[in-house]
Each structure stands twice: as structure tokens, then as C-alpha cells.
Design an enzyme around this catalytic site. Structure first.
Site, mmCIF file in Angstrom:
data_model
loop_
_atom_site.group_PDB
_atom_site.id
_atom_site.type_symbol
_atom_site.label_atom_id
_atom_site.label_comp_id
_atom_site.label_asym_id
_atom_site.label_seq_id
_atom_site.Cartn_x
_atom_site.Cartn_y
_atom_site.Cartn_z
ATOM 1 N N LEU A 1 -17.079 30.343 0.384
ATOM 2 C CA LEU A 1 -17.173 29.187 -0.506
ATOM 3 C C LEU A 1 -18.471 28.442 -0.242
ATOM 4 C CD1 LEU A 1 -13.574 27.741 -0.066
ATOM 5 C CD2 LEU A 1 -14.481 28.854 -2.097
ATOM 6 N N ASP B 1 -8.652 26.321 9.681
ATOM 7 C CA ASP B 1 -9.724 26.873 10.502
ATOM 8 C C ASP B 1 -9.179 28.009 11.365
ATOM 9 O OD1 ASP B 1 -12.218 27.098 11.482
ATOM 10 O OD2 ASP B 1 -12.134 25.356 12.801
ATOM 11 N N LYS C 1 -10.455 23.488 -5.809
ATOM 12 C CA LYS C 1 -10.480 24.618 -6.737
ATOM 13 C C LYS C 1 -10.092 24.134 -8.131
ATOM 14 C CE LYS C 1 -8.569 27.461 -3.034
ATOM 15 N NZ LYS C 1 -7.348 28.063 -2.503
ATOM 16 N N GLU D 1 -6.912 21.261 -1.392
ATOM 17 C CA GLU D 1 -6.164 21.914 -0.314
ATOM 18 C C GLU D 1 -6.835 21.728 1.031
ATOM 19 O OE1 GLU D 1 -5.874 26.012 -1.527
ATOM 20 O OE2 GLU D 1 -5.446 25.379 -3.578
ATOM 21 N N CYS E 1 -28.792 29.528 42.239
ATOM 22 C CA CYS E 1 -28.779 29.448 43.695
ATOM 23 C C CYS E 1 -28.832 30.897 44.189
ATOM 24 C CB CYS E 1 -27.488 28.786 44.178
ATOM 25 S SG CYS E 1 -27.226 29.050 45.941
ATOM 26 N N ARG F 1 -11.240 39.841 6.675
ATOM 27 C CA ARG F 1 -12.306 39.635 5.694
ATOM 28 C C ARG F 1 -13.443 40.641 5.911
ATOM 29 N NH1 ARG F 1 -17.028 36.498 5.210
ATOM 30 N NH2 ARG F 1 -17.387 36.002 3.036
ATOM 31 N N LYS G 1 -8.521 22.960 4.384
ATOM 32 C CA LYS G 1 -9.288 24.160 4.745
ATOM 33 C C LYS G 1 -8.917 24.528 6.180
ATOM 34 C CE LYS G 1 -13.938 26.054 4.485
ATOM 35 N NZ LYS G 1 -13.926 26.794 5.727
ATOM 36 N N CYS H 1 -24.534 24.561 48.872
ATOM 37 C CA CYS H 1 -24.964 25.175 50.135
ATOM 38 C C CYS H 1 -26.382 24.782 50.527
ATOM 39 C CB CYS H 1 -24.829 26.691 50.056
ATOM 40 S SG CYS H 1 -26.032 27.441 48.954
ATOM 41 N N TYR I 1 -3.009 30.870 0.655
ATOM 42 C CA TYR I 1 -3.615 29.912 -0.268
ATOM 43 C C TYR I 1 -4.207 30.505 -1.547
ATOM 44 C CZ TYR I 1 -7.549 31.302 2.737
ATOM 45 O OH TYR I 1 -8.453 32.011 3.458
ATOM 46 N N LYS J 1 -16.904 19.970 4.026
ATOM 47 C CA LYS J 1 -16.747 20.087 5.483
ATOM 48 C C LYS J 1 -16.741 18.705 6.119
ATOM 49 C CE LYS J 1 -17.159 24.554 6.726
ATOM 50 N NZ LYS J 1 -18.151 25.061 7.566
ATOM 51 N N LYS K 1 20.527 31.943 20.104
ATOM 52 C CA LYS K 1 21.478 32.907 20.639
ATOM 53 C C LYS K 1 22.128 33.697 19.494
ATOM 54 C CE LYS K 1 24.628 32.846 24.415
ATOM 55 N NZ LYS K 1 25.541 32.034 25.177
ATOM 56 N N GLU K 2 22.517 32.961 18.472
ATOM 57 C CA GLU K 2 23.154 33.628 17.325
ATOM 58 C C GLU K 2 22.170 34.588 16.652
ATOM 59 O OE1 GLU K 2 26.216 30.224 15.720
ATOM 60 O OE2 GLU K 2 24.092 29.790 15.716
ATOM 61 N N ASP L 1 19.586 36.116 18.126
ATOM 62 C CA ASP L 1 19.406 37.292 18.988
ATOM 63 C C ASP L 1 20.565 38.269 18.839
ATOM 64 O OD1 ASP L 1 17.115 36.216 19.883
ATOM 65 O OD2 ASP L 1 17.926 35.464 21.777
ATOM 66 N N CYS M 1 -29.219 23.708 46.023
ATOM 67 C CA CYS M 1 -27.840 23.964 45.598
ATOM 68 C C CYS M 1 -26.916 22.844 46.086
ATOM 69 C CB CYS M 1 -27.378 25.308 46.149
ATOM 70 S SG CYS M 1 -25.654 25.642 45.789
ATOM 71 N N CYS N 1 -22.868 31.206 49.523
ATOM 72 C CA CYS N 1 -22.587 29.984 48.763
ATOM 73 C C CYS N 1 -21.116 30.021 48.298
ATOM 74 C CB CYS N 1 -23.554 29.923 47.591
ATOM 75 S SG CYS N 1 -23.330 28.486 46.562
HETATM 76 S S1 IVH Z 1 -9.829 29.868 -1.006
HETATM 77 C C1 IVH Z 1 -12.574 32.493 -3.584
HETATM 78 N N1 IVH Z 1 -8.439 28.097 0.294
HETATM 79 O O1 IVH Z 1 -12.459 29.197 4.013
HETATM 80 C C2 IVH Z 1 -11.914 31.448 -2.790
HETATM 81 N N2 IVH Z 1 -10.058 29.340 1.513
HETATM 82 O O2 IVH Z 1 -15.569 29.678 3.249
HETATM 83 C C3 IVH Z 1 -11.280 31.978 -1.574
HETATM 84 N N3 IVH Z 1 -10.131 28.839 3.915
HETATM 85 O O3 IVH Z 1 -13.052 32.603 4.032
HETATM 86 C C4 IVH Z 1 -10.982 31.036 -0.510
HETATM 87 N N4 IVH Z 1 -8.528 27.344 3.904
HETATM 88 O O4 IVH Z 1 -10.978 31.860 5.189
HETATM 89 C C5 IVH Z 1 -9.413 29.021 0.367
HETATM 90 N N5 IVH Z 1 -7.080 26.521 1.328
HETATM 91 C C6 IVH Z 1 -8.042 27.447 1.417
HETATM 92 C C7 IVH Z 1 -8.678 27.763 2.629
HETATM 93 C C8 IVH Z 1 -9.709 28.721 2.635
HETATM 94 C C9 IVH Z 1 -9.399 28.003 4.660
HETATM 95 C C10 IVH Z 1 -11.228 29.676 4.452
HETATM 96 C C11 IVH Z 1 -11.175 31.111 4.024
HETATM 97 C C12 IVH Z 1 -12.537 31.434 3.472
HETATM 98 C C13 IVH Z 1 -13.359 30.262 3.876
HETATM 99 C C14 IVH Z 1 -14.333 29.923 2.773
#
Ligand code: IVH
Length: 664
Positions: free
Chosen positions: A84, A117, A288, A113, A424, A136, A115, A409, A225, A312, A35-36, A38, A406, A430
Site C-alpha cells: 500500500l 503489524d 479502502k 481498518e 576489549c 507474501r 493496520k 577488566c 482483512y 502510518k 477439560k471438556e 480435551d 574495559c 574478561c
Molecule cells: S489490505 C491491496 N488491510 O499492510 C490491499 N493490509 O503495506 C491489500 N496490512 O502487506 C492490503 N493490516 O500485510 C490491508 N487491514 C489491513 C491491513 C493490511 C495490515 C498489511 C498487509 C500489507 C501491508 C500493506
């Protein structure tokens, strides 16, 4: 309030609101209530309205988006957005580590880090302000989605802090948290729209919506990232991220420095289990080299950096028993076999059903009732069966015989050689096909009638509607007699049905549900043949000669109109007053000849009207200025940064009055 006081107050409120946004969306530590918040926002909105000369595209009031439909402009990335290399095992990671040790002799650290999705994004900041957000794309150039990204509250529009480079890029992943995804899909199902398969599709789909006020409703989020630029504050990648965090960016708190590959593997093993407790999806770990100097030493291959790699996670599998198969019939009559499983826990949820797609898939897996099967969740809503544990198969198990009639029906099913699905053919009687056709007819891109699947089912089961044209015969008494309907909801439904009489012909044509005629084909047909009669009377070869209409679509159209029942439905729709003819826009002129136009400032008419004027004169409205822009249309209080940019790029600039003269 005099101008100076107003300006000071506006500046103060903008900073204050930015700080609250950051505390709420980035740090999870709000210190005022909604509220504050807004209240502050309202005050700023009023002041900005009263003092339009202080307009700022990066003001927090600009986050709500607007309903201008933008086409995305393609923009080249300053630094290509590479992907990557992937690894799937500890062994592959050890190989990666050995390769690095061949080039780098001194000590080095890995930054580990999550990854995320979602959809990757590149944000460009200049003098502490967000200038541009680009997807991208193909890695070399992407779509300018700035307007949409501005609606994501965890992305700062202005930043402050120490050592901020005058210009830099920061990359990250836009994602949709699980809770938001579930709510969105629930809503979509209620509206009779197709549910998104997973949060990733949902995030990238949302980013490409043409209307940014719709994007604002999607509640997207973003982790950053990767900081890039010529003058970064540190030579350590992870330190740069921490510094970026202090400027207001949302940076993951799960980044960990590993001194060797064993520590990396420990991190991976930890997150392989722990990921199920996160509120968003990750599909792996990114590793990295932390030192930017060492990154430079290693460099890039054509497609990927040599200093980073991803690991992965394996899709989670579970083993359970296939108890039975049910067959579902969809709107087009396609029959889908669905496996009913003994409930099993998989990636945090209990799985009871899995898709088996079609007969070929059942044969390929040689799956049998009573078998122990492996189910996998690959980010889709409904998991799939990926294999059978034949060691546990009982001796008397039998191959599954696909149904021949089916399940709804009893009509004998048909299968065409070129398609995997069984159908069907009883499309006019149906029940699930009839209901499915009506659900499609009312969906957003068709007649856009505000009713959910449950309402259609209730109307159908009560015998009030058997086909799409019956919707226009519904009475108030019929609707209110249904459970859950009150006076207001019944009136709303009738109004929504009535309003659909204004829906343009192309959407009505799409709504008929002719197989293979999607919205794009419907638009092409409407544009070329103009009305339903012409489409109905067109011969197969006339249809195939049309632009962008292939044989499959043409055949399907001829088949649809050879059915007397369909002709009768169309007659009923005509009598109900639906648009069965394309209305040529009489005002359509070619004054702007596909010119790409950017607008800025306030005009004497609404932005929606300006947009209509541009479109009806064959112009194209785009969201931001680049060297591809043909015309910059300025209202009052035009953004000075945009004006300067237009000048720099030598883009023709025109003010409202002259523009009106131009199009007359
Ligand atoms: S670094 C040159 N860090 O993964 C390095 N990518 O296949 C640039 N992604 O297209 C990427 N989490 O969309 C990096 N912690 C993370 C990430 C990350 C997800 C995705 C990113 C990239 C794909 C690489």
C-alpha cells in the site's frame, strides 16, 4: 462400534470441535471448559486412529503440527500481493481523497481498518476447506506455509455458512499477541537464546520454522482483512468481511465506514491514542474504498492499488534526561554504550534505558550527560535516543568521552578502522566475555545444553567453570551446592551436558564462538575440511579457497587457532569425548538425486524414519504437491485430494513397497 457409527461420530466430533475452536479463538466466547474440550479431542483422536480410512487433512486433530522438517515450496499468487502507499499526515490523506474524486463522481464510502503489524498471508479455500497458505514473498510468489498455518487455531480449516464461493482467497495478517510475545522472549532469555526484537519479527520468524509442531507452540493469531475471488457474496468490501466473519474467520470488530475524509481523520486520531490498549501491535490505519465496483474503476498502479492507502502512526516520542552511560561488554568483547534515563512513560511502558549503539552514534547525536533527550520506540525492545533538545542544555555540559579501558577488566580497548564498535581484546580473562562464550556454547544451535544464563552465571561465579571445556568436568556435588539446585535438576543438567557429546561436529564448531563463524560457515567448513585438526592446520590462503569462506572468516579462524589457550580448550573437548570430526553418513546414497518428494498416508515405519530414508538417499521432503514435485510417495489411506492432484499434475506416484525397492 461399526464403521458407519464411527464415521458419523467422527463427523460430529470434527464439527463440534471446529465450533468450539471458533467460539474460543475467534469469538472469545467459549461455552465449555478446557477439560471438556480435551475430552472431545481425545475421543476424536482415538476414533481416527482406529479408523484410518477416514483420515482428513483438515480434521482439527491435524492442528498440532508434526516434526517433519519441511522445505517451503514457492508458489505463484493468483492475484499479486501488492503493498500500500503510505501517508503520514492529514494533508497527504486529503490529497489522496482529491485524487479519488477526480475519477469517481458518485458518492463513495471508505472502509477504515487497523493496520496490523505482523506477516501477511494469503489463504486459499476450495469447497469450504483450507487448501493452501502462502506468504507474501516478493508479491508475485511466496512460500507455501500451509502446515505451519494449520496450527493457528483462529484460522478455520473448514468453514460453513451461506453464500460461500466454491473457491476464494482471503488475506490477512498473522501476528503474535503481546502476552505471547513476552512469555516467548522470557523463555528464550532463560534458555540463553536471543530474544526477538518485536512481535512482528517474532510472528514472521515463527511462520518460517521448518517444524510445524514448534510453530504450534508459538500461539500465533490471525486477522483477515481482504476477500478475493471471482464470485464474492457482495459488492461491498466491508460486507464481504462481515459475511466471512459469519463463516468462521476472525475479522476485526474495529472496521468503520467513513462517509468522507474528515471522518477518516477522526478514526485515525482515535486509534493513535487507543492503540496502546490493544493486545497486539498496529502500526497505522488502512483506508479502502468500500465499493468493489469503484475499486475496479480506480484500478492499480504497478505497485499499489489506487483505491487504498495506509496512514502510518508516528513513532511515539518522549523527552527525558540522560543521567549516565554504562558500557556493556558482550561475548565477542564488543562494547555497547547504554543510556540510563530519568524514567519516563512512553507508549504504555516506563523507559529507563536506551541504546546508544557505539561511539559514532554518540558523536552524531552530540549527546551529553544531563541533556534533555528524545527517546523513541520503534517496535524494538530497547528504545533509542533520536535527538537532543539543545535549547535546554546547560552551559557547562561536556562532550562525552568514550571509555578507553574495559569497564569489566580494565584492559585498554581496541577499535578497528572498518568497524564502529570498540572491543576489549582480553578475550581469555574478561568475565562477561568468558560467560558469554559459555552461553553461546550451550545455545540451541550449538551444544544444546539445557541451562539458562542464570545457571552459567552461578557456575562461573562459584569458580567451577572458566571456559567451555570446564563444563565437562562439573560434578554433581558442585552443581547441587548452588542455590536453587535439587537432586533432580542437578542430574538433569549433568545428563544434558553428557548428551551434548553426541552433537555433530558442525554444531560444536559453531559453538566454539570463533568470531564471524556462524552456523552456516561452520557447516561449510565441516563439510570441506572434515575435522578440527584440518581447520586448525589450514593456512589463510587454503581457507579463502574454500567454497563460501571469505577473507574475514578465514582471518578470524587463523587468529583463533594462533591462541594457545584455544588449542588447549580444544584438546580438553577432545578428551571429554566431543565430536570433533564430521561423521560422513555411510548410508548416504544418491538414489533420489535431489528429487522433491511429498508423502501422504500411513506407513509401516514412522514418518520420522521415512524422512531419514529420503534424506539419506539425497531426496528432499516438501509439504505440498505442485508442478515442482517430482515424486508422490503414498502410504496407506493416502489423502484422496492429494492423490487426485498428483494425477492431475502428472506427478509420478509410488507406494511404500516400491519405494523401498527403489532405494534398497
Ligand atoms: S489490505 C491491496 N488491510 O499492510 C490491499 N493490509 O503495506 C491489500 N496490512 O502487506 C492490503 N493490516 O500485510 C490491508 N487491514 C489491513 C491491513 C493490511 C495490515 C498489511 C498487509 C500489507 C501491508 C500493506
Amino acid at each position: 462400534m461399526n464403521k458407519e457409527t464411527a464415521k458419523n461420530r467422527i463427523d460430529f466430533l470434527r464439527q463440534e470441535i471446529d465450533a468450539h475452536n471458533r467460539r474460543y479463538y475467534v469469538e472469545n466466547k467459549p461455552n465449555i471448559n478446557d477439560k471438556e474440550f480435551d475430552f472431545l479431542m481425545k475421543e476424536l483422536e482415538v476414533l481416527e486412529k482406529e479408523n484410518p480410512e477416514y483420515f482428513d487433512p483438515n480434521s482439527p486433530t491435524q492442528r498440532v503440527g508434526n516434526d517433519i522438517s519441511n522445505e517451503f515450496e514457492q508458489v505463484a499468487h493468483k492475484y499479486p500481493m501488492l503493498s500500500l502507499g503510505n501517508t503520514y499526515s492529514a494533508e497527504e490523506l486529503i490529497n489522496f481523497d482529491s485524487r479519488i474524486r477526480k475519477t469517481i463522481e458518485s458518492n463513495f464510502n471508505y472502509s477504515c481498518e487497523l493496520k496490523f503489524d505482523g506477516a501477511s498471508i494469503s489463504l486459499h479455500y476450495k469447497n469450504g476447506k483450507l487448501q493452501r497458505a502462502v506468504t507474501r514473498g516478493d508479491g508475485v510468489k511466496g512460500d507455501d506455509v500451509t502446515q505451519n498455518v494449520m496450527t493457528i487455531k483462529s484460522i478455520p480449516l473448514s468453514i460453513s455458512g451461506e453464500n460461500i464461493p466454491a473457491e476464494f482467497e482471503i488475506r490477512g495478517e498473522i501476528f503474535m499477541p503481546h502476552k505471547v510475545f513476552e512469555d516467548l522472549n522470557q523463555q528464550r532469555i532463560e534458555m540463553g537464546e536471543q530474544a526477538f526484537a518485536n512481535p512482528r519479527n517474532s510472528a514472521s520468524g515463527s511462520l518460517k520454522i521448518l517444524n510445524s509442531s514448534e510453530v504450534a507452540k508459538r500461539k500465533l493469531d490471525c486477522f483477515l482483512y481482504y476477500l478475493l475471488g471471482e464470485k464474492l457474496p457482495s459488492f461491498s468490501h466491508s460486507e464481504n468481511l462481515l459475511i466471512a466473519k459469519s463463516w468462521g474467520f476472525k475479522v476485526s470488530e474495529h472496521i468503520k465506514i467513513a462517509k468522507n475524509i474528515e471522518e477518516v481523520i477522526e478514526y485515525i486520531n482515535f486509534w493513535d491514542k487507543e492503540r496502546h490498549n490493544l493486545e497486539y501491535d498496529i502500526d497505522g490505519i488502512v483506508i479502502k474504498i468500500d465499493s468493489i465496483k469503484q475499486q475496479d474503476e480506480l484500478g492499480f498502479t504497478a505497485k499499489t492499488p489506487r483505491w487504498a492507502i495506509s496512514y502510518k502512526f508516528k513513532a511515539e516520542q518522549a523527552e527525558t534526561i540522560l543521567e549516565s552511560i554504562t558500557y556493556q561488554v558482550g561475548r565477542t568483547g564488543a562494547v555497547t554504550p547504554v543510556a540510563n534515563l530519568q524514567p519516563v512513560l512512553l507508549a504504555g511502558t516506563t523507559v529507563k534505558r536506551a541504546s546508544l549503539h557505539n561511539q559514532d552514534q554518540i558523536k552524531l547525536l552530540d549527546v551529553r550527560i544531563g541533556d534533555f533527550v528524545y527517546v523513541e520506540k520503534g517496535g524494538e525492545i530497547i528504545p533509542k535516543i533520536v535527538g537532543v533538545n539543545t535549547n535546554k542544555r546547560t552551559e557547562n555540559s561536556k562532550e562525552i568521552e568514550f571509555i578507553s579501558t574495559c569497564p569489566e577488566c580494565n584492559t585498554p580497548l581496541e577499535k578497528h578502522d572498518d568497524e564502529a564498535a570498540h572491543y576489549c581484546p582480553n578475550e581469555n580473562n574478561c568475565p562477561p566475555q568468558l560467560k558469554g562464550k559459555i552461553e553461546h556454547f550451550i545455545s540451541r544451535n550449538a551444544l544444546n545444553i539445557n541451562a539458562g544464563e542464570a545457571t552459567i552465571k552461578a557456575l562461573f561465579d562459584a569458580g567451577f567453570i572458566k571456559n567451555i571445556s570446564d563444563l565437562y568436568k562439573l560434578t554433581f556435588e558442585q552443581i547441587i551446592s548452588l542455590e536453587g539446585f535439587k537432586e533432580k535438576s542437578a542430574t538433569n543438567l549433568l545428563t544434558s551436558i553428557s548428551n551434548s557429546r553426541q552433537i555433530p561436529f558442525e554444531n560444536v564448531l559453531f559453538g566454539l564462538g570463533i568470531r564471524h563463524v556462524g552456523l552456516t560457515s561452520a557447516k561449510k567448513l565441516a563439510k570441506q575440511l572434515k575435522n578440527i585438526k584440518a581447520i586448525q592446520n589450514a593456512k589463510l590462503d587454503e581457507l579463502t579457497q574454500l567454497e563460501d569462506i571469505g577473507e574475514i572468516v578465514a582471518n578470524s579462524i587463523v587468529r583463533y587457532f594462533s591462541d594457545e589457550k584455544n588449542i588447549q580448550i580444544i584438546e580438553n573437548l577432545k578428551n571429554a569425548g566431543l565430536q570433533l570430526e564430521r561423521i560422513e553418513n555411510e548410508n548416504f546414497k544418491n538414489k533420489l538425486n535431489e528429487k522433491k518428494i511429498v508423502i501422504s498416508g500411513t506407513f509401516s515405519i514412522s514418518r520420522e524414519e521415512i524422512k531419514k530414508l529420503i534424506e539419506s538417499n539425497n531426496g528432499k521432503l516438501i509439504s505440498s504437491i505442485s508442478n515442482k514435485t517430482d515424486l508422490f510417495l503414498c502410504g496407506e489411506n493416502v489423502g484422496p485430494a492429494k492423490l487426485e492432484k498428483a494425477k492431475k499434475l502428472n506427478i509420478a506416484t509410488i507406494y511404500e513397497a516400491d519405494f523401498m525397492k527403489l532405494i534398497e
